[in-house]
Design a protein around this motif. Structure first.
Motif, PDB file in Angstrom:
ATOM      1  N   THR A  76      -0.627  12.298  -3.396  1.00  0.00           N
ATOM      2  CA  THR A  76      -0.807  12.589  -1.975  1.00  0.00           C
ATOM      3  C   THR A  76       0.500  12.381  -1.215  1.00  0.00           C
ATOM      4  OG1 THR A  76      -3.091  11.894  -2.100  1.00  0.00           O
ATOM      5  CG2 THR A  76      -2.108  11.955   0.087  1.00  0.00           C
ATOM      6  N   ALA A 117      -2.524  -4.720  -3.336  1.00  0.00           N
ATOM      7  CA  ALA A 117      -2.463  -3.715  -2.283  1.00  0.00           C
ATOM      8  C   ALA A 117      -3.865  -3.176  -2.018  1.00  0.00           C
ATOM      9  CB  ALA A 117      -1.522  -2.600  -2.706  1.00  0.00           C
ATOM     10  N   PHE A 118      -4.505  -3.664  -0.964  1.00  0.00           N
ATOM     11  CA  PHE A 118      -5.845  -3.190  -0.612  1.00  0.00           C
ATOM     12  C   PHE A 118      -5.836  -2.640   0.802  1.00  0.00           C
ATOM     13  CE2 PHE A 118      -7.140  -7.002  -3.343  1.00  0.00           C
ATOM     14  CZ  PHE A 118      -7.148  -6.247  -4.508  1.00  0.00           C
ATOM     15  N   ARG A 168      11.230  10.534  -8.466  1.00  0.00           N
ATOM     16  CA  ARG A 168       9.775  10.420  -8.434  1.00  0.00           C
ATOM     17  C   ARG A 168       9.099  11.571  -9.187  1.00  0.00           C
ATOM     18  NH1 ARG A 168       6.188  11.044  -3.014  1.00  0.00           N
ATOM     19  NH2 ARG A 168       4.144  10.543  -3.874  1.00  0.00           N
ATOM     20  N   LEU A 173       3.628   9.906 -12.964  1.00  0.00           N
ATOM     21  CA  LEU A 173       2.983   8.789 -12.265  1.00  0.00           C
ATOM     22  C   LEU A 173       1.459   8.874 -12.407  1.00  0.00           C
ATOM     23  CD1 LEU A 173       5.198   8.550  -9.073  1.00  0.00           C
ATOM     24  CD2 LEU A 173       4.789   6.715 -10.705  1.00  0.00           C
ATOM     25  N   GLU A 188       8.695   2.900 -13.586  1.00  0.00           N
ATOM     26  CA  GLU A 188       7.814   3.767 -12.788  1.00  0.00           C
ATOM     27  C   GLU A 188       8.625   4.756 -11.938  1.00  0.00           C
ATOM     28  OE1 GLU A 188       5.608   2.206  -9.435  1.00  0.00           O
ATOM     29  OE2 GLU A 188       6.651   0.296  -9.570  1.00  0.00           O
ATOM     30  N   LEU A 203       0.832  -1.205   0.000  1.00  0.00           N
ATOM     31  CA  LEU A 203       0.000   0.000   0.000  1.00  0.00           C
ATOM     32  C   LEU A 203       0.865   1.253   0.000  1.00  0.00           C
ATOM     33  CD1 LEU A 203      -3.007  -0.775   2.336  1.00  0.00           C
ATOM     34  CD2 LEU A 203      -3.124   0.179   0.044  1.00  0.00           C
ATOM     35  N   ARG A 225       3.575   1.619  -1.607  1.00  0.00           N
ATOM     36  CA  ARG A 225       3.966   1.879  -2.999  1.00  0.00           C
ATOM     37  C   ARG A 225       2.811   2.476  -3.775  1.00  0.00           C
ATOM     38  NH1 ARG A 225       7.090  -2.833  -5.845  1.00  0.00           N
ATOM     39  NH2 ARG A 225       6.759  -1.368  -7.529  1.00  0.00           N
ATOM     40  N   LEU A 226       1.604   2.012  -3.442  1.00  0.00           N
ATOM     41  CA  LEU A 226       0.424   2.590  -4.079  1.00  0.00           C
ATOM     42  C   LEU A 226       0.329   4.077  -3.735  1.00  0.00           C
ATOM     43  CD1 LEU A 226      -2.627   1.205  -5.151  1.00  0.00           C
ATOM     44  CD2 LEU A 226      -3.179   2.583  -3.207  1.00  0.00           C
ATOM     45  N   ILE A 227       0.545   4.396  -2.474  1.00  0.00           N
ATOM     46  CA  ILE A 227       0.495   5.782  -2.015  1.00  0.00           C
ATOM     47  C   ILE A 227       1.605   6.593  -2.694  1.00  0.00           C
ATOM     48  CG2 ILE A 227       0.831   7.265   0.025  1.00  0.00           C
ATOM     49  CD1 ILE A 227      -0.472   4.836   1.612  1.00  0.00           C
ATOM     50  N   TRP A 228       2.766   5.965  -2.823  1.00  0.00           N
ATOM     51  CA  TRP A 228       3.924   6.613  -3.457  1.00  0.00           C
ATOM     52  C   TRP A 228       3.598   7.084  -4.872  1.00  0.00           C
ATOM     53  CZ3 TRP A 228       6.889   5.279  -7.760  1.00  0.00           C
ATOM     54  CH2 TRP A 228       8.128   5.922  -7.878  1.00  0.00           C
ATOM     55  N   ARG A 229       2.762   6.301  -5.559  1.00  0.00           N
ATOM     56  CA  ARG A 229       2.437   6.641  -6.951  1.00  0.00           C
ATOM     57  C   ARG A 229       1.427   7.766  -7.065  1.00  0.00           C
ATOM     58  NH1 ARG A 229       1.426   0.895  -7.435  1.00  0.00           N
ATOM     59  NH2 ARG A 229       3.465  -0.048  -7.761  1.00  0.00           N
ATOM     60  N   THR A 230       0.718   8.052  -5.977  1.00  0.00           N
ATOM     61  CA  THR A 230      -0.314   9.082  -6.053  1.00  0.00           C
ATOM     62  C   THR A 230       0.285  10.437  -5.675  1.00  0.00           C
ATOM     63  OG1 THR A 230      -1.029   8.992  -3.751  1.00  0.00           O
ATOM     64  CG2 THR A 230      -1.957   7.333  -5.249  1.00  0.00           C
ATOM     65  N   LEU A 244      -6.821   9.545  -2.885  1.00  0.00           N
ATOM     66  CA  LEU A 244      -5.367   9.715  -2.920  1.00  0.00           C
ATOM     67  C   LEU A 244      -4.945  10.345  -4.250  1.00  0.00           C
ATOM     68  CD1 LEU A 244      -4.173   6.329  -1.347  1.00  0.00           C
ATOM     69  CD2 LEU A 244      -3.981   8.588  -0.321  1.00  0.00           C
ATOM     70  N   TYR A 245      -5.687  10.019  -5.310  1.00  0.00           N
ATOM     71  CA  TYR A 245      -5.422  10.624  -6.623  1.00  0.00           C
ATOM     72  C   TYR A 245      -6.169  11.944  -6.796  1.00  0.00           C
ATOM     73  CZ  TYR A 245      -2.864   6.698  -8.662  1.00  0.00           C
ATOM     74  OH  TYR A 245      -1.914   5.747  -8.958  1.00  0.00           O
ATOM     75  N   ARG A 246      -6.827  12.380  -5.725  1.00  0.00           N
ATOM     76  CA  ARG A 246      -7.602  13.626  -5.731  1.00  0.00           C
ATOM     77  C   ARG A 246      -8.750  13.587  -6.725  1.00  0.00           C
ATOM     78  NH1 ARG A 246      -2.065  17.116  -5.131  1.00  0.00           N
ATOM     79  NH2 ARG A 246      -1.710  16.508  -2.975  1.00  0.00           N
ATOM     80  N   LEU A 289      10.665   3.951  -9.315  1.00  0.00           N
ATOM     81  CA  LEU A 289      10.892   3.535  -7.933  1.00  0.00           C
ATOM     82  C   LEU A 289      12.378   3.259  -7.707  1.00  0.00           C
ATOM     83  CD1 LEU A 289       9.114   2.916  -5.419  1.00  0.00           C
ATOM     84  CD2 LEU A 289       9.251   0.523  -6.055  1.00  0.00           C
ATOM     85  N   THR A 311       5.815  12.917 -10.135  1.00  0.00           N
ATOM     86  CA  THR A 311       4.389  12.803  -9.812  1.00  0.00           C
ATOM     87  C   THR A 311       3.470  13.045 -11.013  1.00  0.00           C
ATOM     88  OG1 THR A 311       5.073  13.697  -7.705  1.00  0.00           O
ATOM     89  CG2 THR A 311       2.758  13.275  -7.960  1.00  0.00           C
TER      90      THR A 311
END
Lengths: 249, 307
Positions: free
Chosen positions: A93, B94-95, B78, B83, B58, A84, A86-91, B111-113, B60, B80
């Motif tokens: 936020t 990832a949930f 990174r 991304l 990506e 999760l 990493r998921l957050i890292w991609r957004t 999170l993606y607004r 990372l 953004t």
């Protein structure tokens, strides 16, 4: 829904839906209160405090610190393990927003714990609240913050739930005794009394005890808050330096 | 490292990318170009460097050397805005714990607004509307895979990376996911995905790259790849009708062996061998299997598996 609200909601739902965990989070300090209360009913400790006025703030601050540390550490470990993070890292936020939302959950939990605990201590064990008890509120907030920050460090170190439990217990159980929360500081050897100054629980416990007992005036709880802020900054610094987005490499 | 903008029109352009972890050379000079709108498959044995490749694309991780350009931009550090244009589904789902499928997607949307309707759109896209109120931990394997895909697609990305999206799916679920993927490609999106199902890559991909030990062994359309490797055709005859000795000397037969009750004959001149076999058995008893991407794959990665 902005990101902060959304993650706060997600964290609260995740927390509340784990019934067993919720029940035991609240029951744990109460069990200690009942055990200590029965063992030492009617006695008083050095400094003229009734035993309940000594032990209740100690168990309360320990129980709340424990819950904040465990909650944050487990969440961070799970978020990293389940990718999760990493998921957050991609957004777009920022991570502090997400961690801040989880911190709100820790804060809410701690305050509810405090209300419930105080109600039982007042009703069943004759805890005496002095007029300065509201000073305990800022101490609670600063205490929860410090232990949540310590939770970040533990959650960064540990990769499994077992490791979180092992590290957190190793930190919290000795601290319960060494900081004066479960065992009066006055009865300790001098060098241990000095050592207790290096533990955040010492200030958390002291602040709550003084506010509830009406000792030391208005200034003392604020000194404890200042010390707790120092610990928060230290733990946050360590967590920032050691933070990992992923368990791989 | 430097970044290539030599092919800003390409979806992904990698040039001589190398990455080492300690003593392991994960990527050893990988050069690849994925065109926009392409359905691109990455095939390779476990440990071939596929995951590292995706992580570098990506942003990372940064490569030790070589250049990387994604949608004309550098992914490192990174990036953004970049991304925001990528949709990435990793193998681990990832949930957010103990949430329903809808709540999870609403959280990711925030999170993606994005607003809540994005969650509904993503659920519908992967046909998970009926399970919207179900907790993520109670979904079946196929439903979890769909939810992972919905998570990767919620922000309407241009370039989609999927890491074995159909692993652990039953055949029916696999086929229906193919339809989702074909729809995405139909919308003009670029899809890069890894798989172990070679029949799937053959059915879906415009081009595939076969990767092993951190190097690209071949890149081509599945059809060309099969052709260029000139993998043999296999003829099968029931083993009780003919033995290895009966066919070994026939013209065009390269090898013969008994497998699972059948005599399997490999040849590059199937017509010639069929004619000869027709003298020995009824032609209806012979089944023919032409080379597949799997044969090409096995041939290319043979050294990898032997070592």
């Amino acid at each position: 829904m902005n990101a902060y609200t959304a993650v706060t909601r997600a964290s609260y739902l995740a927390y509340l839906r784990d019934r067993t965990s919720v029940i035991f989070t609240f029951a744990f300090p109460l069990v200690f209160l009942i055990v200590f209360g029965m063992l030492f009913q009617g006695q008083s400790v050095d400094g003229g405090l009734s035993y309940i006025n000594y032990i209740a703030p100690g168990v309360l601050s320990w129980g709340i610190g424990n819950a904040a540390l465990f909650g944050v550490a487990f969440t961070l470990m799970h978020w990293r393990r389940d990718d999760l993070l990493r998921l957050i890292w991609r957004t777009p936020t920022p991570l502090p927003t997400v961690l801040g939302a989880r911190y709100l959950v820790a804060l809410g939990t701690g305050l509810v714990q405090a209300v419930l605990f105080t109600a039982v201590a007042l009703g069943a064990f004759g805890l005496h609240l002095s007029g300065s008890w509201p000073l305990a509120l800022p101490v609670l907030v600063f205490g929860i913050t410090a232990f949540a920050a310590l939770g970040l460090v533990v959650g960064t170190l540990a990769n499994t739930p077992e490791a979180v439990a092992a590290i957190a217990n190793c930190v919290m159980v000795p601290m319960a005794f060494l900081s004066g929360a479960f065992y009066p500081i006055d009865l300790m050897p001098g060098w241990l009394q000095g050592l207790s100054r290096a533990l955040p629980l010492r200030y958390f416990d002291e602040g709550v005890t003084d506010a509830v007992g009406g000792r030391g005036g208005v200034a003392l709880p604020f000194l404890d808050c200042a010390a707790l802020t120092g610990f928060t900054l230290l733990f946050a610094l360590i967590a920032t330096r050691t933070f990992r987005w992923s368990n791989r490499n | 490292m430097s970044t290539s903008d030599s092919r800003p029109d390409a979806a992904v352009a990698l040039n001589e990318v190398r990455k080492r972890y300690g003593t392991v050379q994960a990527l050893d000079g990988v050069s690849l170009t994925v065109e926009r709108g392409e359905f691109f498959g990455i095939l390779g044995p476990n440990g071939a460097g596929k995951t590292t490749l995706v992580e570098i694309v990506e942003g990372l991780r940064t490569p030790d050397s070589g250049t990387v350009s994604v949608l004309g931009e550098s992914p490192w550090p990174r990036n953004t805005p970049l991304l925001r244009r990528l949709g990435i589904q990793t193998q681990s789902s990832a949930f957010f714990t103990r949430l329903t499928a809808r709540e999870h997607l609403e959280t990711v949307a925030a999170l993606y607004r994005l607003e809540r309707p994005a969650a509904t759109r993503a659920l519908d896209l992967v046909d998970l509307g009926e399970q919207a109120g179900q907790r993520v931990d109670q979904l079946s394997g196929g439903q979890r895979q769909r939810l992972a895909l919905a998570t990767a697609l919620i922000h309407d990305p241009e370039l989609i990376f999927l890491d074995e999206p159909t692993a652990a799916l039953d055949p029916a679920a696999r086929r229906s996911l193919w339809e989702v993927l074909r729809t995405l490609k139909g919308d003009g999106r670029t899809i890069v995905y890894t798989t172990h199902h070679l029949d799937e890559a053959e059915a879906l991909c415009d081009r595939v790259a076969i990767v092993a030990r951190g190097t690209v062994l071949a890149v081509d359309s599945p059809r060309h790849l099969i052709k260029s490797l000139a993998a043999p055709t296999r003829l099968r005859v029931p083993a009780y009708r003919l033995g290895v000795e009966d066919v070994r000397g026939l013209p065009g037969v390269e090898s013969a062996a008994v497998e699972g009750g059948e005599l399997v004959i490999s040849t590059h001149t199937a017509n010639q061998v069929l004619l000869a076999l027709g003298e020995l058995v009824d032609l209806e008893e012979i089944t023919t299997r032409t080379a597949t991407l799997e044969d090409a794959y096995l041939e290319l990665t043979a050294t990898e598996r032997r070592s």
